[in-house]
Design a protein around this motif. Structure first.
Motif, mmCIF file in Angstrom:
data_model
loop_
_atom_site.group_PDB
_atom_site.id
_atom_site.type_symbol
_atom_site.label_atom_id
_atom_site.label_comp_id
_atom_site.label_asym_id
_atom_site.label_seq_id
_atom_site.Cartn_x
_atom_site.Cartn_y
_atom_site.Cartn_z
ATOM 1 N N TYR A 88 15.762 6.672 -10.287
ATOM 2 C CA TYR A 88 15.261 7.850 -9.581
ATOM 3 C C TYR A 88 15.209 7.580 -8.078
ATOM 4 N N ILE A 89 15.772 8.525 -7.291
ATOM 5 C CA ILE A 89 15.754 8.406 -5.826
ATOM 6 C C ILE A 89 15.156 9.676 -5.239
ATOM 7 N N LYS A 90 14.197 9.491 -4.356
ATOM 8 C CA LYS A 90 13.606 10.635 -3.644
ATOM 9 C C LYS A 90 13.633 10.348 -2.149
ATOM 10 N N SER A 91 14.278 11.234 -1.403
ATOM 11 C CA SER A 91 14.378 11.084 0.045
ATOM 12 C C SER A 91 13.227 11.801 0.730
ATOM 13 N N TYR A 92 12.859 11.298 1.917
ATOM 14 C CA TYR A 92 11.876 11.981 2.758
ATOM 15 C C TYR A 92 12.531 12.585 3.994
ATOM 16 N N SER A 93 13.859 12.710 3.960
ATOM 17 C CA SER A 93 14.592 13.197 5.129
ATOM 18 C C SER A 93 14.684 14.718 5.192
ATOM 19 N N GLN B 87 1.594 9.526 -5.725
ATOM 20 C CA GLN B 87 2.119 10.840 -5.322
ATOM 21 C C GLN B 87 3.164 11.346 -6.315
ATOM 22 N N LEU B 88 4.010 10.454 -6.817
ATOM 23 C CA LEU B 88 5.096 10.854 -7.704
ATOM 24 C C LEU B 88 4.604 11.419 -9.030
ATOM 25 N N GLN B 89 3.351 11.168 -9.371
ATOM 26 C CA GLN B 89 2.803 11.755 -10.591
ATOM 27 C C GLN B 89 2.803 13.283 -10.521
ATOM 28 N N ASP B 90 2.712 13.817 -9.294
ATOM 29 C CA ASP B 90 2.766 15.276 -9.123
ATOM 30 C C ASP B 90 4.144 15.833 -9.466
ATOM 31 N N TYR B 91 5.156 14.955 -9.514
ATOM 32 C CA TYR B 91 6.527 15.362 -9.829
ATOM 33 C C TYR B 91 6.899 14.965 -11.260
ATOM 34 N N GLN B 92 5.903 14.613 -12.057
ATOM 35 C CA GLN B 92 6.106 14.151 -13.438
ATOM 36 C C GLN B 92 6.876 12.830 -13.483
ATOM 37 N N ILE B 93 6.622 11.996 -12.486
ATOM 38 C CA ILE B 93 7.183 10.649 -12.434
ATOM 39 C C ILE B 93 6.036 9.670 -12.606
ATOM 40 N N PHE B 94 6.014 8.966 -13.721
ATOM 41 C CA PHE B 94 4.952 8.002 -13.996
ATOM 42 C C PHE B 94 5.591 6.619 -14.097
ATOM 43 N N THR B 95 5.265 5.769 -13.129
ATOM 44 C CA THR B 95 5.918 4.475 -13.056
ATOM 45 C C THR B 95 4.974 3.432 -12.467
ATOM 46 N N ASP B 96 5.288 2.185 -12.720
ATOM 47 C CA ASP B 96 4.573 1.062 -12.118
ATOM 48 C C ASP B 96 5.011 0.935 -10.658
ATOM 49 N N ARG C 294 0.813 -1.222 0.000
ATOM 50 C CA ARG C 294 0.000 0.000 0.000
ATOM 51 C C ARG C 294 0.847 1.273 0.000
ATOM 52 N N PRO C 295 1.898 1.359 0.821
ATOM 53 C CA PRO C 295 2.752 2.553 0.728
ATOM 54 C C PRO C 295 3.382 2.736 -0.650
ATOM 55 N N ARG C 296 3.785 1.639 -1.307
ATOM 56 C CA ARG C 296 4.397 1.772 -2.636
ATOM 57 C C ARG C 296 3.377 2.254 -3.672
ATOM 58 N N LYS C 297 2.159 1.773 -3.564
ATOM 59 C CA LYS C 297 1.111 2.241 -4.477
ATOM 60 C C LYS C 297 0.798 3.713 -4.231
ATOM 61 N N THR C 298 0.779 4.097 -2.962
ATOM 62 C CA THR C 298 0.513 5.499 -2.610
ATOM 63 C C THR C 298 1.623 6.405 -3.114
ATOM 64 N N ASP D 193 19.416 11.830 -7.864
ATOM 65 C CA ASP D 193 19.084 12.075 -6.464
ATOM 66 C C ASP D 193 18.242 13.348 -6.391
ATOM 67 N N ASP D 194 16.929 13.168 -6.324
ATOM 68 C CA ASP D 194 16.001 14.302 -6.373
ATOM 69 C C ASP D 194 15.520 14.620 -4.954
ATOM 70 N N TYR D 195 16.475 14.884 -4.083
ATOM 71 C CA TYR D 195 16.196 14.971 -2.648
ATOM 72 C C TYR D 195 15.382 16.201 -2.251
ATOM 73 N N LEU D 196 15.311 17.228 -3.105
ATOM 74 C CA LEU D 196 14.560 18.431 -2.763
ATOM 75 C C LEU D 196 13.449 18.728 -3.765
ATOM 76 N N ALA D 197 12.879 17.680 -4.339
ATOM 77 C CA ALA D 197 11.799 17.878 -5.303
ATOM 78 C C ALA D 197 10.637 18.652 -4.688
ATOM 79 N N ASP D 198 10.407 18.474 -3.396
ATOM 80 C CA ASP D 198 9.269 19.116 -2.735
ATOM 81 C C ASP D 198 9.381 20.631 -2.670
ATOM 82 N N LEU D 199 10.584 21.170 -2.819
ATOM 83 C CA LEU D 199 10.768 22.614 -2.662
ATOM 84 C C LEU D 199 10.708 23.389 -3.969
ATOM 85 N N ASP D 200 10.683 22.689 -5.086
ATOM 86 C CA ASP D 200 10.728 23.377 -6.377
ATOM 87 C C ASP D 200 9.396 24.065 -6.655
ATOM 88 N N THR D 201 9.461 25.352 -6.927
ATOM 89 C CA THR D 201 8.250 26.119 -7.246
ATOM 90 C C THR D 201 8.071 26.304 -8.754
#
Length: 456
Positions: A280-285, A132-141, A124-128, A254-262
């Protein structure tokens, strides 16, 4: 230490020890000049610095006085201005909201929490996360997603495992995140570098390295790079991906700050790959909770099973409770709201930094300040010993990173400094940047004095 700085330190000590109380008149300028065997202009300069810091104020015809209810100068308070830390400050993190998600996770995932879950991550977390990653233009299985114990684990596994291209060398930007440099050094991996400037990479040099360098993968931070703060344009990303596909080189993004891009038009490299060459790697740290120790890795099909096998025997599985709580945080809409708030905070902090840097313009400093992100950077010229700046700032309780550790040996430099805004609110930015300029002026004056003495 210059007379100017000695005077400031002396007055700060007198204030701390209550020898000068709020509302009291400071010693006359001539008295201080005689005591320190210096010119009155040096004392005026020191008093001016204290006035600009709102510690003292002038009364025409009478002298200088200590401000009532003044804020203590930085060097006298125990507060540290931390421009060095890569961790976010507690004021930017959603602790209370996430605590609610933890409690919910314990209720909803009772069975899973009492056993080891899939090394690849809970379903379930992987599906979620895939949604979520679609908002970052990441479309994947979702089945190509692996949840790792932080991005460092993902990078370490990728560095250690064999790749289908049969190549062995790892290419990194120069400078780059010192964590990967240290890991590659300790593990004995062969590493090459390529210089990254504000306007990107030399594409001809990159093509030569891809063609002749036996490169397994190229590790890059396209967005808000650590330590420089630089970002690639979409055009840069497309060219780099095209070269990687041409020469059978993988890219670890390493897209560690994708959340901050305006900039909603700034797409990740992953979006430009047609042959599955981008990992593609995205951190939540950095933008969520450092202690959560979770990251997302999207693997090409040919790398997925070997990667999961490595992960399985590295830590068996990433924390099930953390995965479950993150899933609830995302699906509840809390993550989206947090992302918007965070983007505004760091955009405002960068704007403040840009304003303060412009107000304190110095020909010995060249700034690189992005629109948003965690890191800005500056370089200094050779008019003073740059390696003395960090210890000098420590006297003022200002922590700064000399980015020398972010270079492999063949690219070593000591005049690049990283400024992290993770733990610095706008008032601290103003105080800290003023301290940096003051320290540089002191170091230059000291160098000039020593040079004059040697010449004499």
């Amino acid at each position: 230490m210059t007379k100017y700085y000695e005077i400031i330190q002396y007055l700060q000590t007198e204030i701390t020890n209550d020898q000068i109380k709020p509302g009291n008149r400071l010693p006359p300028i001539r008295t201080i000049a005689q005591a320190f065997h210096c010119s009155t202009s040096t004392v005026v300069k020191a008093y001016g610095e204290l006035e600009r810091s709102h510690i003292i104020y002038p009364v025409p015809g009478s002298g200088y006085y200590l401000v009532e209810n003044h804020l203590q100068p930085l060097a006298l308070s125990q507060e540290i201005i931390d421009f060095a830390s890569v961790a976010p400050g507690s004021d930017t993190l959603p602790y209370k909201e996430f605590q609610h998600c933890i409690n919910q996770a314990i209720s909803l995932y009772k069975e899973e929490l009492f056993s080891y879950c899939d090394p690849q991550g809970m379903e379930r977390p992987r599906k979620t996360i895939a949604k979520q990653l679609q908002d970052y233009q990441i479309f994947t299985d979702w089945q190509k997603i692996v949840i790792t114990t932080g991005s460092q684990q993902a990078i370490s596994i990728l560095s250690s495992m064999s790749f289908p291209n049969g190549k062995t060398n790892i290419l990194v930007e120069q400078p780059t995140y010192y964590g990967i440099i240290k890991f590659l050094e300790l593990s004995g991996h062969s590493v090459l570098g390529i210089e990254r400037k504000e306007n990107g990479l030399d594409k001809d040099a990159l093509e030569r390295i891809f063609c002749n360098g036996n490169i397994k993968f190229f590790y890059t931070m396209p967005r808000f790079q650590n330590p420089t703060g630089f970002s690639y344009t979409n055009s840069d990303k497309k060219e780099i991906v095209a070269l990687a596909e041409k020469y059978d080189v993988y890219i670890v993004e390493d897209d560690y700050l994708a959340d901050l891009d305006t900039d909603h038009k700034a797409d990740p490299m992953y979006a430009f790959s047609s042959t599955d060459k981008v990992i593609y790697i995205k951190s939540y740290s950095k933008t969520f909770l450092p202690g959560l120790r979770l990251a997302t890795a999207i693997l090409p099909k040919e790398l997925l099973n070997p990667f999961v096998e490595y992960k399985k025997w590295t830590d068996l599985t990433s924390s099930a409770l953390s995965q479950a709580a993150l899933e609830i945080f995302i699906t509840s809409g809390m993550y989206g709201n947090h992302r918007k708030n965070l983007a505004k905070i760091f955009r405002d902090r960068m704007k403040c930094l840009r304003t303060v840097a412009a107000q304190n313009a110095d020909c010995d400093i060249t700034w690189r300040i992005p629109e948003t992100g965690f890191f800005a950077s500056f370089t200094t010229n050779s008019n003073f010993a740059a390696d003395r700046l960090v210890p000098r700032l420590a006297l003022d309780n200002v922590h700064l990173l000399n980015a020398e550790s972010c270079f492999i040996p063949s690219y070593k430099r000591s005049n690049l400094f990283r400024v992290s805004l993770g733990k610095t609110a706008e008032p601290q930015i103003r105080l800290g940047i003023s301290a940096i300029y003051r320290a540089i002026q002191d170091l230059k004056t000291t160098k000039i004095s020593k040079t004059s003495f040697m010449s004499f």
